[in-house]
Design a protein around this motif. Sequence first.
Motif, PDB file in Angstrom:
ATOM      1  N   HIS A 141       0.865  -1.182   0.000  1.00  0.00           N
ATOM      2  CA  HIS A 141       0.000   0.000   0.000  1.00  0.00           C
ATOM      3  C   HIS A 141       0.903   1.234   0.000  1.00  0.00           C
ATOM      4  N   LYS A 142       0.419   2.307  -0.610  1.00  0.00           N
ATOM      5  CA  LYS A 142       1.243   3.516  -0.751  1.00  0.00           C
ATOM      6  C   LYS A 142       1.049   4.492   0.406  1.00  0.00           C
ATOM      7  N   ASP A 143       0.217   4.138   1.360  1.00  0.00           N
ATOM      8  CA  ASP A 143      -0.046   5.019   2.502  1.00  0.00           C
ATOM      9  C   ASP A 143      -0.468   4.144   3.680  1.00  0.00           C
ATOM     10  N   LEU A 144      -0.894   4.783   4.767  1.00  0.00           N
ATOM     11  CA  LEU A 144      -1.270   4.053   5.983  1.00  0.00           C
ATOM     12  C   LEU A 144      -2.371   3.032   5.711  1.00  0.00           C
ATOM     13  N   ILE A 145      -2.218   1.845   6.276  1.00  0.00           N
ATOM     14  CA  ILE A 145      -3.274   0.836   6.256  1.00  0.00           C
ATOM     15  C   ILE A 145      -4.162   1.078   7.471  1.00  0.00           C
ATOM     16  N   HIS A 146      -5.460   1.211   7.234  1.00  0.00           N
ATOM     17  CA  HIS A 146      -6.374   1.533   8.328  1.00  0.00           C
ATOM     18  C   HIS A 146      -7.128   0.333   8.876  1.00  0.00           C
ATOM     19  N   ASP A 147      -7.329  -0.689   8.047  1.00  0.00           N
ATOM     20  CA  ASP A 147      -8.132  -1.813   8.529  1.00  0.00           C
ATOM     21  C   ASP A 147      -7.700  -3.097   7.827  1.00  0.00           C
ATOM     22  N   VAL A 148      -7.836  -4.186   8.552  1.00  0.00           N
ATOM     23  CA  VAL A 148      -7.590  -5.535   8.044  1.00  0.00           C
ATOM     24  C   VAL A 148      -8.798  -6.372   8.430  1.00  0.00           C
ATOM     25  N   SER A 149      -9.357  -7.093   7.483  1.00  0.00           N
ATOM     26  CA  SER A 149     -10.575  -7.855   7.770  1.00  0.00           C
ATOM     27  C   SER A 149     -10.462  -9.256   7.178  1.00  0.00           C
ATOM     28  N   TYR A 150     -10.734 -10.263   8.010  1.00  0.00           N
ATOM     29  CA  TYR A 150     -10.750 -11.648   7.546  1.00  0.00           C
ATOM     30  C   TYR A 150     -12.167 -12.050   7.163  1.00  0.00           C
ATOM     31  N   ARG A 184      -9.676 -17.586   5.438  1.00  0.00           N
ATOM     32  CA  ARG A 184      -8.781 -17.921   4.322  1.00  0.00           C
ATOM     33  C   ARG A 184      -8.581 -16.732   3.383  1.00  0.00           C
ATOM     34  N   ARG A 185      -9.366 -15.695   3.582  1.00  0.00           N
ATOM     35  CA  ARG A 185      -9.232 -14.493   2.747  1.00  0.00           C
ATOM     36  C   ARG A 185      -9.097 -13.288   3.673  1.00  0.00           C
ATOM     37  N   MET A 186      -8.433 -12.287   3.174  1.00  0.00           N
ATOM     38  CA  MET A 186      -8.179 -11.093   3.982  1.00  0.00           C
ATOM     39  C   MET A 186      -8.290  -9.877   3.067  1.00  0.00           C
ATOM     40  N   ALA A 187      -8.862  -8.806   3.582  1.00  0.00           N
ATOM     41  CA  ALA A 187      -8.935  -7.552   2.834  1.00  0.00           C
ATOM     42  C   ALA A 187      -8.245  -6.464   3.644  1.00  0.00           C
ATOM     43  N   THR A 188      -7.514  -5.597   2.954  1.00  0.00           N
ATOM     44  CA  THR A 188      -6.870  -4.450   3.597  1.00  0.00           C
ATOM     45  C   THR A 188      -7.304  -3.186   2.883  1.00  0.00           C
ATOM     46  N   CYS A 189      -7.345  -2.068   3.627  1.00  0.00           N
ATOM     47  CA  CYS A 189      -7.700  -0.792   3.009  1.00  0.00           C
ATOM     48  C   CYS A 189      -6.784   0.292   3.563  1.00  0.00           C
ATOM     49  N   SER A 190      -6.670   1.394   2.820  1.00  0.00           N
ATOM     50  CA  SER A 190      -5.601   2.343   3.104  1.00  0.00           C
ATOM     51  C   SER A 190      -5.979   3.761   2.716  1.00  0.00           C
ATOM     52  N   SER A 191      -5.171   4.704   3.194  1.00  0.00           N
ATOM     53  CA  SER A 191      -5.314   6.090   2.761  1.00  0.00           C
ATOM     54  C   SER A 191      -4.905   6.286   1.308  1.00  0.00           C
ATOM     55  N   ASP A 192      -4.311   5.238   0.687  1.00  0.00           N
ATOM     56  CA  ASP A 192      -4.000   5.353  -0.743  1.00  0.00           C
ATOM     57  C   ASP A 192      -5.243   5.125  -1.603  1.00  0.00           C
ATOM     58  N   GLN A 193      -6.415   5.039  -0.923  1.00  0.00           N
ATOM     59  CA  GLN A 193      -7.734   4.940  -1.561  1.00  0.00           C
ATOM     60  C   GLN A 193      -7.979   3.572  -2.214  1.00  0.00           C
ATOM     61  N   SER A 194      -7.176   2.587  -1.843  1.00  0.00           N
ATOM     62  CA  SER A 194      -7.319   1.272  -2.474  1.00  0.00           C
ATOM     63  C   SER A 194      -7.701   0.200  -1.455  1.00  0.00           C
ATOM     64  N   ILE A 195      -8.224  -0.904  -1.997  1.00  0.00           N
ATOM     65  CA  ILE A 195      -8.474  -2.132  -1.247  1.00  0.00           C
ATOM     66  C   ILE A 195      -7.659  -3.232  -1.910  1.00  0.00           C
ATOM     67  N   GLY A 226     -11.149   9.242  -1.233  1.00  0.00           N
ATOM     68  CA  GLY A 226     -10.571   9.676   0.039  1.00  0.00           C
ATOM     69  C   GLY A 226     -10.028   8.463   0.770  1.00  0.00           C
ATOM     70  N   SER A 227      -9.463   8.688   1.954  1.00  0.00           N
ATOM     71  CA  SER A 227      -8.947   7.574   2.756  1.00  0.00           C
ATOM     72  C   SER A 227     -10.043   6.548   3.017  1.00  0.00           C
ATOM     73  N   VAL A 228      -9.684   5.267   2.887  1.00  0.00           N
ATOM     74  CA  VAL A 228     -10.641   4.183   3.155  1.00  0.00           C
ATOM     75  C   VAL A 228     -10.410   3.716   4.592  1.00  0.00           C
ATOM     76  N   TRP A 229     -11.408   3.962   5.448  1.00  0.00           N
ATOM     77  CA  TRP A 229     -11.240   3.686   6.888  1.00  0.00           C
ATOM     78  C   TRP A 229     -11.433   2.220   7.233  1.00  0.00           C
ATOM     79  N   ARG A 230     -12.455   1.594   6.632  1.00  0.00           N
ATOM     80  CA  ARG A 230     -12.808   0.221   7.039  1.00  0.00           C
ATOM     81  C   ARG A 230     -13.222  -0.600   5.830  1.00  0.00           C
TER      82      ARG A 230
END
Length: 354
Positions: free
Chosen positions: A11-20, A25-36, A58-62
């Motif tokens: 990720h190009k910026d802070l990671i705000h959330d991690v969700s299983y 078996r799967r995980m999602a991350t989101c970030s201030s780089d506006q990506s998942i 904008g930043s993705v919080w969750r």
Amino acid sequence: MFVARSIAADHKDLIHDVSYDFHGRRMATCSSDQSIKVWDKGDSGEWNCTASWKTHSGSVWRVTWAHPEFGQVLASCSFDRTAIVWEEIVGESNDKQRGQSHWIKRTTLVDSRTSVTDVKFAPKHMGLMLTTCSADGVVRIYEAPDVMNLSQWSLQHEISSKLSCSCISWNPSSSRAHAPMIAVGSDDSNATYGGKVQIYEYNELTRKYAKAETLMTVTDAVHDIAFAPNLGRSFHVLAIATKDVRIFKLVPLRKDNSSSAPTKFEVQVLAQFDSHNSQVWRVSWNITSTILASSGDDGCVRLWKANYMDNWKCTGILKGDGSPVYGSSGQPGALSAVLGSASALSALNGATGR
């Protein structure tokens, strides 16, 4: 003893959330780089990024998963005042994307006037419902009337909490004795206003959510909140991440079923820990609600467990680089890889900055 694995999240910026997901078996991350990014666990235990896409302006919080009964569905929320529902489509990608899953935006929820700070799917037994909370102090509950058509969502309830909302948690109990219930946390900066956690309960007679309880002893900003899985208990257990870790027990008091008044609760503090010695950013239960994990600005994940006397104690500590903190006995704390990566851990250690 579990081994912590480090993932180059890229990720190009802070990671705000991690969700299983439901199966872990799967995980999602989101970030201030506006990506998942979506990660899948391989047969040998390694995590592989199978999808990455720009989601918000904008930043993705969750980011959060729906129950797999409804397909491979994610929801995200952002500083851009929206929440978005995504669905995975397999087999429709072109050659350039072969091996990468394809996530489609199904709907954008635009009712909030301010940053949408949390998003959660309701427990499976309630159907496909999605809840958001916002800095404007409103909790919104949406429903997909046709689970085969995720582009259609209707706003069912708006709950005004009067305080800027930071986090929400559904009570997972499927018992008919328990009405649907949501806990709402606030990070409102007004220190004079007590009760930064409010409990709302659905009433069948009025078909609305009403405030059942306010935890007046929680006066500092709340960053995360989590009901424990309810395995047939008559009471509820709620963990709160604020300047410390707190665990509350909510015991429903007997009420007249014909009354439209919400249930009243006897509120007990089961535990309060300031071991992080800093702001606590995330709390998460295991599936049997016997272990609580917390992470804070001290750069550590800590595990909490109750003994048969219901006394809660720290049973393991993991540093941000994945190394265990050894106890006085010389044995490492018994901590699993609660988070998939050191970079993910940094997200849960206060990199939210909302």
